[in-house]
Enzyme design. Sequence first.
Site, PDB file in Angstrom:
ATOM      1  N   CYS A  53      13.830  10.649   7.482  1.00 49.26           N
ATOM      2  CA  CYS A  53      13.768  10.297   8.901  1.00 49.26           C
ATOM      3  C   CYS A  53      15.133  10.360   9.562  1.00 49.26           C
ATOM      4  CB  CYS A  53      13.148   8.916   9.075  1.00 49.26           C
ATOM      5  SG  CYS A  53      14.026   7.609   8.184  1.00 49.26           S
ATOM      6  N   LYS A  67       0.859  -1.188   0.000  1.00 50.63           N
ATOM      7  CA  LYS A  67       0.000   0.000   0.000  1.00 50.63           C
ATOM      8  C   LYS A  67       0.889   1.231   0.000  1.00 50.63           C
ATOM      9  CE  LYS A  67      -1.817   2.923   2.292  1.00 50.63           C
ATOM     10  NZ  LYS A  67      -1.862   4.394   1.872  1.00 50.63           N
ATOM     11  N   GLU A 107       9.422   1.611  11.099  1.00 48.09           N
ATOM     12  CA  GLU A 107      10.481   2.606  10.966  1.00 48.09           C
ATOM     13  C   GLU A 107       9.811   3.973  11.003  1.00 48.09           C
ATOM     14  OE1 GLU A 107      13.385   4.435   7.633  1.00 48.09           O
ATOM     15  OE2 GLU A 107      13.066   2.271   7.526  1.00 48.09           O
ATOM     16  N   GLU A 151       9.340  16.587  15.317  1.00 41.78           N
ATOM     17  CA  GLU A 151       9.874  16.315  13.981  1.00 41.78           C
ATOM     18  C   GLU A 151       9.220  17.250  12.967  1.00 41.78           C
ATOM     19  OE1 GLU A 151      10.929  12.428  11.291  1.00 41.78           O
ATOM     20  OE2 GLU A 151       8.916  12.540  12.131  1.00 41.78           O
TER      21      GLU A 151
END
Length: 505
Positions: free
Chosen positions: A298, A189, A264, A397
């Site tokens: 990331c 997906k 992750e 973040e």
Amino acid sequence: MLDKNLEVLQQFLPQLKERGIKNLINGKTVEAISGKTFENTTPIDGNFITRVAESDKEDIDTAAQAAMDAFTEWKAMPHKNRRDILYAIAEKIEEHADEIAVLESYDTGQPIRFMKKAAIRGAANFKYFADKAIDAQNGLSTPDTHHANYTIRQPIGPVGIITPWNTPFMLSTWKIAPALAAGCTVVHKPAEFSPVTANRLAELAHEAGLPKGVWNVVHGFGETAGKSLTEHEYIKAVAFIGETTTGSHIIKQGAPTLKRVHLELGGQNPIIVFNDADVDRALDAAIFMKYSLNGERCTSSSRLLLQKDIYPDFVEKLKKRVARIKVGHPLDPETEIGPMIHPTHQEKVLSYGKIGKNEGATLAVGGGKPDGLEKGCYVNPTLFIDASKDMRIAQEEVFGPFLTVIPFETEDEAIKIANAVKYGLTAYIWTKDVGRAHRIAHLVEAGMVWINSQNVRHLPTPFGGVKYSGIGRDGGEYSFDFYMETKNISIALGDHDIPKLGIEY
């Protein structure tokens, strides 16, 4: 070169607009069962790209059934044959690398200078795991006095893979290549913001000889298609790259079926520069790891921790370099930062400029939209200095071209600042003191540490984070620990004593 890349784009864009992006299930291109679609646009100027299948539970059911049906044959395929198919996929990627890079750049806003490398890295992922497929089942010998014990690894079954919108092509190969090498079948997906290259990758895989049903692609939104995938009983494991809150939802959704998860997730990664470091190299690494890939990565070094002795000079050099970073059309090879993925993300990144100023940090560079690029999702490279560890710009973040600089005095203070966030993906340490480098590498709360280096990915090494940055590891044998089950087999070597019950005394 911009004109050449635009020419490549025009070879594919008209047919992409006309045919749309559909699902790829059991080797066939199909619309969503409901017939619903959603619109995909480019972040460069908001122009329409194509319509995309908006899938839901019924489409996931069909794809999961196809993956289940294909699993028996795929896991039983001789290792050499599986390896050859993965190599053929890699060769297809290399053959179409320019096309893939241009489509990815146009779809995501990522600069073409990075996307061409990302496509080749995707091919390298398939080649690496193609070679690993030969001994993926290998285990251990653990002999006992009266028994020989050995372990083997066997593919876990159909797996769900949910990938993000930053460098989606490369990150898809990172997950799918080891799953296929292990003998698993896949339901993929892709992120709804970046659907274009997912189908192209799967199409190339089928052209390379991949059997139907082994790799299925289902498009849609996380709340519907994604949720159905993480809950499906046929899906034995879910590998996810994305935002931390979504990762926690996936754990909950997979719990009733005891699904294995590999997450992750986000990061607020420190780069720590001591006064004995090679300052020029540290400067290059700090800028590259924050402002490359639009800052949408990331592993970016979002917090720059500078020892006070070098702080003033380092900051002056940093300000000059960041101010010169070229923002522009992502298909222009000169561009270093393109547009953010989507207007909602652009607004999020811009909002942290206001947050930083309100918190009392000093805005040294950027903080707004660049002139002349009003139509797209562009953000100026942003640099805040004189920040403290508790500010939101040092805690949350941002996921954009946004760097926060924090001063420190001692080694202990640097470690406290580095660890003062909920995340723990990577850390970067710059010092010529070998003992200090190792001490901090041991004490910093991160799954990966680079010393005197930017992020240089070596495929056999483990990739993953701690705390809110995720669960599990990618890379080499670590990938097989996730996509395979370990089975122990014990054989008696002779007539060892067996306890007796129910006998006459």
